[in-house]
Design a protein around this motif. Structure first.
Motif, PDB file in Angstrom:
ATOM      1  N   HIS A 180      36.882  43.006  51.563  1.00 53.72           N
ATOM      2  CA  HIS A 180      36.632  44.356  51.062  1.00 53.72           C
ATOM      3  C   HIS A 180      37.217  45.382  52.018  1.00 53.72           C
ATOM      4  CE1 HIS A 180      34.725  47.889  49.220  1.00 53.72           C
ATOM      5  NE2 HIS A 180      34.531  48.285  50.464  1.00 53.72           N
ATOM      6  N   GLY A 181      36.944  45.225  53.306  1.00 52.70           N
ATOM      7  CA  GLY A 181      37.358  46.225  54.288  1.00 52.70           C
ATOM      8  C   GLY A 181      38.864  46.348  54.412  1.00 52.70           C
ATOM      9  N   ARG A 182      39.288  47.439  55.052  1.00 53.85           N
ATOM     10  CA  ARG A 182      40.717  47.713  55.182  1.00 53.85           C
ATOM     11  C   ARG A 182      41.388  46.695  56.096  1.00 53.85           C
ATOM     12  NH1 ARG A 182      44.376  51.058  53.780  1.00 53.85           N
ATOM     13  NH2 ARG A 182      42.931  52.399  52.640  1.00 53.85           N
ATOM     14  N   THR A 183      42.473  46.098  55.612  1.00 54.35           N
ATOM     15  CA  THR A 183      43.220  45.104  56.374  1.00 54.35           C
ATOM     16  C   THR A 183      44.665  45.526  56.638  1.00 54.35           C
ATOM     17  OG1 THR A 183      43.748  43.969  54.295  1.00 54.35           O
ATOM     18  CG2 THR A 183      41.814  43.182  55.526  1.00 54.35           C
ATOM     19  N   GLY A 184      45.022  46.725  56.211  1.00 55.60           N
ATOM     20  CA  GLY A 184      46.375  47.240  56.415  1.00 55.60           C
ATOM     21  C   GLY A 184      46.417  48.719  56.094  1.00 55.60           C
ATOM     22  N   ARG A 185      47.580  49.319  56.205  1.00 56.11           N
ATOM     23  CA  ARG A 185      47.711  50.760  55.999  1.00 56.11           C
ATOM     24  C   ARG A 185      47.979  51.149  54.553  1.00 56.11           C
ATOM     25  NH1 ARG A 185      51.363  52.725  61.246  1.00 56.11           N
ATOM     26  NH2 ARG A 185      49.877  52.013  62.870  1.00 56.11           N
ATOM     27  N   GLY A 186      48.315  50.196  53.710  1.00 61.73           N
ATOM     28  CA  GLY A 186      48.662  50.503  52.331  1.00 61.73           C
ATOM     29  C   GLY A 186      47.463  50.895  51.493  1.00 61.73           C
ATOM     30  N   PRO A 187      47.691  51.610  50.403  1.00 64.39           N
ATOM     31  CA  PRO A 187      46.582  52.063  49.549  1.00 64.39           C
ATOM     32  C   PRO A 187      45.826  50.915  48.892  1.00 64.39           C
ATOM     33  CG  PRO A 187      48.691  52.475  48.481  1.00 64.39           C
ATOM     34  CD  PRO A 187      48.991  52.073  49.887  1.00 64.39           C
ATOM     35  N   ASN A 188      46.447  49.750  48.771  1.00 67.49           N
ATOM     36  CA  ASN A 188      45.782  48.606  48.151  1.00 67.49           C
ATOM     37  C   ASN A 188      45.335  47.547  49.159  1.00 67.49           C
ATOM     38  OD1 ASN A 188      45.940  49.396  45.339  1.00 67.49           O
ATOM     39  ND2 ASN A 188      48.145  49.056  45.504  1.00 67.49           N
ATOM     40  N   ASP A 189      45.333  47.914  50.432  1.00 69.54           N
ATOM     41  CA  ASP A 189      44.892  46.988  51.479  1.00 69.54           C
ATOM     42  C   ASP A 189      43.402  47.143  51.762  1.00 69.54           C
ATOM     43  OD1 ASP A 189      47.443  45.966  51.806  1.00 69.54           O
ATOM     44  OD2 ASP A 189      47.988  47.428  53.346  1.00 69.54           O
ATOM     45  N   VAL A 190      42.636  47.450  50.748  1.00 75.45           N
ATOM     46  CA  VAL A 190      41.196  47.667  50.900  1.00 75.45           C
ATOM     47  C   VAL A 190      40.570  47.572  49.518  1.00 75.45           C
ATOM     48  CG1 VAL A 190      41.396  50.186  50.637  1.00 75.45           C
ATOM     49  CG2 VAL A 190      39.445  49.224  51.888  1.00 75.45           C
ATOM     50  N   GLY A 191      39.289  47.241  49.465  1.00 77.45           N
ATOM     51  CA  GLY A 191      38.574  47.256  48.198  1.00 77.45           C
ATOM     52  C   GLY A 191      38.585  45.920  47.482  1.00 77.45           C
ATOM     53  N   GLN A 192      38.353  45.974  46.158  1.00 79.93           N
ATOM     54  CA  GLN A 192      38.179  44.749  45.385  1.00 79.93           C
ATOM     55  C   GLN A 192      39.015  44.743  44.109  1.00 79.93           C
ATOM     56  OE1 GLN A 192      33.858  44.333  44.992  1.00 79.93           O
ATOM     57  NE2 GLN A 192      33.679  45.069  47.098  1.00 79.93           N
ATOM     58  N   SER A 193      40.153  45.421  44.138  1.00 78.25           N
ATOM     59  CA  SER A 193      41.069  45.369  43.001  1.00 78.25           C
ATOM     60  C   SER A 193      41.648  43.961  42.889  1.00 78.25           C
ATOM     61  CB  SER A 193      42.206  46.366  43.186  1.00 78.25           C
ATOM     62  OG  SER A 193      43.034  45.962  44.279  1.00 78.25           O
ATOM     63  N   ARG A 194      42.183  43.624  41.741  1.00 75.92           N
ATOM     64  CA  ARG A 194      42.830  42.320  41.570  1.00 75.92           C
ATOM     65  C   ARG A 194      43.957  42.152  42.593  1.00 75.92           C
ATOM     66  NH1 ARG A 194      43.020  38.412  37.840  1.00 75.92           N
ATOM     67  NH2 ARG A 194      41.603  39.551  36.467  1.00 75.92           N
ATOM     68  N   ILE A 195      44.678  43.226  42.865  1.00 73.13           N
ATOM     69  CA  ILE A 195      45.767  43.167  43.842  1.00 73.13           C
ATOM     70  C   ILE A 195      45.235  42.756  45.206  1.00 73.13           C
ATOM     71  CG2 ILE A 195      47.434  44.557  45.133  1.00 73.13           C
ATOM     72  CD1 ILE A 195      47.857  46.216  42.597  1.00 73.13           C
ATOM     73  N   HIS A 196      44.167  43.443  45.653  1.00 73.93           N
ATOM     74  CA  HIS A 196      43.660  43.165  47.002  1.00 73.93           C
ATOM     75  C   HIS A 196      42.967  41.814  47.086  1.00 73.93           C
ATOM     76  CE1 HIS A 196      42.512  43.930  51.073  1.00 73.93           C
ATOM     77  NE2 HIS A 196      41.225  43.814  50.799  1.00 73.93           N
ATOM     78  N   VAL A 197      42.195  41.449  46.052  1.00 69.14           N
ATOM     79  CA  VAL A 197      41.514  40.149  46.080  1.00 69.14           C
ATOM     80  C   VAL A 197      42.528  39.018  46.186  1.00 69.14           C
ATOM     81  CG1 VAL A 197      40.121  38.527  44.745  1.00 69.14           C
ATOM     82  CG2 VAL A 197      39.449  40.930  44.847  1.00 69.14           C
ATOM     83  N   ALA A 198      43.579  39.065  45.375  1.00 70.25           N
ATOM     84  CA  ALA A 198      44.581  37.998  45.383  1.00 70.25           C
ATOM     85  C   ALA A 198      45.257  37.875  46.743  1.00 70.25           C
ATOM     86  CB  ALA A 198      45.620  38.257  44.283  1.00 70.25           C
ATOM     87  N   GLN A 199      45.574  39.016  47.360  1.00 74.17           N
ATOM     88  CA  GLN A 199      46.232  38.981  48.665  1.00 74.17           C
ATOM     89  C   GLN A 199      45.263  38.571  49.762  1.00 74.17           C
ATOM     90  OE1 GLN A 199      49.700  39.577  49.227  1.00 74.17           O
ATOM     91  NE2 GLN A 199      48.996  38.467  51.037  1.00 74.17           N
ATOM     92  N   ALA A 200      44.022  39.062  49.674  1.00 73.65           N
ATOM     93  CA  ALA A 200      43.027  38.759  50.703  1.00 73.65           C
ATOM     94  C   ALA A 200      42.710  37.274  50.755  1.00 73.65           C
ATOM     95  CB  ALA A 200      41.753  39.571  50.460  1.00 73.65           C
ATOM     96  N   VAL A 201      42.622  36.628  49.590  1.00 73.53           N
ATOM     97  CA  VAL A 201      42.372  35.182  49.558  1.00 73.53           C
ATOM     98  C   VAL A 201      43.475  34.441  50.305  1.00 73.53           C
ATOM     99  CG1 VAL A 201      42.247  33.144  48.085  1.00 73.53           C
ATOM    100  CG2 VAL A 201      41.053  35.208  47.414  1.00 73.53           C
ATOM    101  N   GLU A 202      44.712  34.765  49.988  1.00 76.68           N
ATOM    102  CA  GLU A 202      45.842  34.080  50.625  1.00 76.68           C
ATOM    103  C   GLU A 202      45.853  34.316  52.132  1.00 76.68           C
ATOM    104  OE1 GLU A 202      47.625  31.954  49.112  1.00 76.68           O
ATOM    105  OE2 GLU A 202      46.987  32.420  47.064  1.00 76.68           O
ATOM    106  N   ASP A 203      45.566  35.552  52.552  1.00 75.27           N
ATOM    107  CA  ASP A 203      45.586  35.873  53.981  1.00 75.27           C
ATOM    108  C   ASP A 203      44.483  35.123  54.729  1.00 75.27           C
ATOM    109  OD1 ASP A 203      47.729  37.546  53.595  1.00 75.27           O
ATOM    110  OD2 ASP A 203      46.540  39.390  53.571  1.00 75.27           O
TER     111      ASP A 203
END
Length: 340
Positions: free
Chosen positions: A90-113
Motif C-alpha cells: 500500500h505504502g509509497r515505493t517510488g516517486r511515480g503517481p502509481n507507486d502507492v495505493g491499491q490500484s490494479r497497476i500498483h498491486v500487480a507491480q508490488a506483488v512482483e517486486d
C-alpha cells in the motif's frame, strides 16, 4: 510453541509471529530507531525464532524501503518451506503517481517486486497495509484474486481498516466470487484496547484471524519505561514515539504489569504478551526484536498462564470507558434471555 488456525483456513501459524520491521534501514529514520539490523543479526534472530518453532514471519514492502524483505529472503535460504511468509502493500515505493495505493497497476507491480526481494515464488499471506480512499474494493480484490489464481499468493488479508470497511470488502468478495480476506492485522495492547469496540466483535463474527501488531505498545509495556524515565536510552520509544498512547494511564498499566510479573518472576513484557495471547479472537502476536535475549523472553509468553487475579487487575487498570451504543446495547441485555 503453540499454533492456531489462521482464520477459517486450514493453515496453522505460530502464536508468536516474528515481525521484520527491525531488519534493515541502518541510518535511515525511522527504521534505524526501530532496529536497523544487518544480515548477520537478521540471520541470528530469524534462525532463533525458527528453531524455537515459530513458523510465521511478517514484513512489508515499505519496511526500510524494501531492505527488510531482502534480508528476510536471504535469511530464509533453505528454510522457505518451514514458514508462513506474510508481507504487505500500500505504502509509497517510488516517486511515480502509481507507486502507492491499491490500484490494479500498483498491486500487480508490488506483488512482483516483493517476490523478487523475498527471493520466493509465492507469498503465503499478502495483506493490504491500509485503506485506499481512491480505489474501490472491487478493483483491489480483483487484482489480489488474480495473484492468487496465478499461484503468486496463497491467502489475502488486510491491516489497519475499520470494521465497516472490512465487512464491505467481504461482501464484495462474496458477491463477485473473489478471494476473501482471511485475516486482520491490527494494533492491540493493554495500552490501546480500542479494537474491542467494533473490530474484535466483527473479527470473531466473521471467523477472521487476528494478527496483533505492537502488542507491547512500541516497547512502552516492556518495563523499560517508568515515571522516572526510560531505563534504556536506546529503547525504540525514546526515538520513535509510536503508536500513540495516554502516558499517564499507561504508566498505571506498567505498574500493574510489573507487580504481576514479580508474582510470576517474569518480565513485564512477558506478562503483556501473555495477556494479548489470552484474549478471545487473537490468533498471533507479532513481535520484533533487536537482540536474541529479547526474542527469547517474548517467545516464553506462550507458556505463561495468568491467574484470575492477574487478569482482573490488568483489566481494571486498562479497561475502555463506556461508549455509545455499547452501553445502551448492554443495558438490561439480560432481559432478552429466558430466565431459569
Amino acid at each position: 510453541m503453540q499454533y492456531q488456525q489462521l482464520g477459517s483456513t486450514g493453515a496453522l501459524v505460530s502464536r508468536i509471529c516474528l515481525g521484520a520491521m527491525t531488519f534493515g534501514g541502518a541510518g535511515t529514520p525511522p527504521y534505524d530507531a526501530v532496529g536497523g539490523l544487518g544480515q548477520a543479526d537478521t540471520d541470528r534472530i530469524l534462525g532463533t525464532a525458527l528453531d524455537a518453532g515459530v513458523n510465521f514471519i511478517d514484513t512489508a514492502d515499505i519496511y526500510a524501503a524494501g531492505e527488510s524483505e531482502e534480508l528476510v529472503g536471504r535469511a530464509l535460504k533453505g528454510r522457505r518451506r518451514d514458514v508462513v511468509l506474510a508481507t504487505k502493500l500500500h505504502g509509497r515505493t517510488g516517486r511515480g503517481p502509481n507507486d502507492v495505493g491499491q490500484s490494479r497497476i500498483h498491486v500487480a507491480q508490488a506483488v512482483e517486486d516483493s517476490l523478487r526481494r523475498l527471493d520466493t515464488d509465492y507469498i503465503d499471506l499478502y495483506q493490504i497495509h491500509n485503506f485506499d480512499p481512491l480505489t474501490p474494493f472491487e478493483e483491489t480484490l480483483g487484482a489480489l484474486n488474480d495473484a492468487v489464481r496465478q499461484g503468486k499468493v496463497r491467502y489475502i488479508g488486510c491491516s489497519n481498516l475499520a470494521a465497516w470497511q472490512i465487512v464491505k470488502a467481504l461482501g464484495v468478495s462474496a458477491l463477485r466470487g473473489l478471494e476473501p480476506f482471511v485475516s486482520v492485522q491490527a494494533y492491540y495492547s493493554l495500552a490501546g484496547r480500542d479494537l474491542e469496540r467494533e473490530l474484535l466483535p466483527m473479527i470473531r463474527d466473521q471467523g477472521l484471524g487476528l494478527l496483533v501488531w505492537s502488542p507491547l505498545a512500541g516497547g512502552f509495556l516492556s518495563g523499560k519505561f517508568t515515571r522516572a524515565g526510560a531505563a534504556d536510552t536506546g529503547a525504540r520509544r525514546t526515538a520513535l514515539d509510536f503508536p500513540p498512547i495516554d502516558r499517564e494511564r499507561t504508566f498505571d498499566v506498567v505498574d500493574v504489569l510489573t507487580a504481576v510479573g514479580a508474582r510470576h518472576e517474569v518480565s513485564a513484557a512477558r506478562v503483556a504478551l501473555a495477556w494479548v495471547l489470552g484474549q478471545p479472537g487473537v490468533t498471533s502476536a507479532i513481535v520484533g526484536a533487536k537482540r536474541v535475549e529479547q526474542l527469547d523472553d517474548n517467545l516464553a509468553a506462550v507458556d505463561l498462564t495468568l491467574t484470575e487475579q492477574d487478569l482482573a487487575e490488568l483489566d481494571a487498570v486498562s479497561a475502555l470507558p463506556p461508549e455509545y451504543p455499547g452501553w445502551m446495547q448492554t443495558y438490561r441485555a439480560g432481559d432478552r434471555f429466558p430466565q431459569g
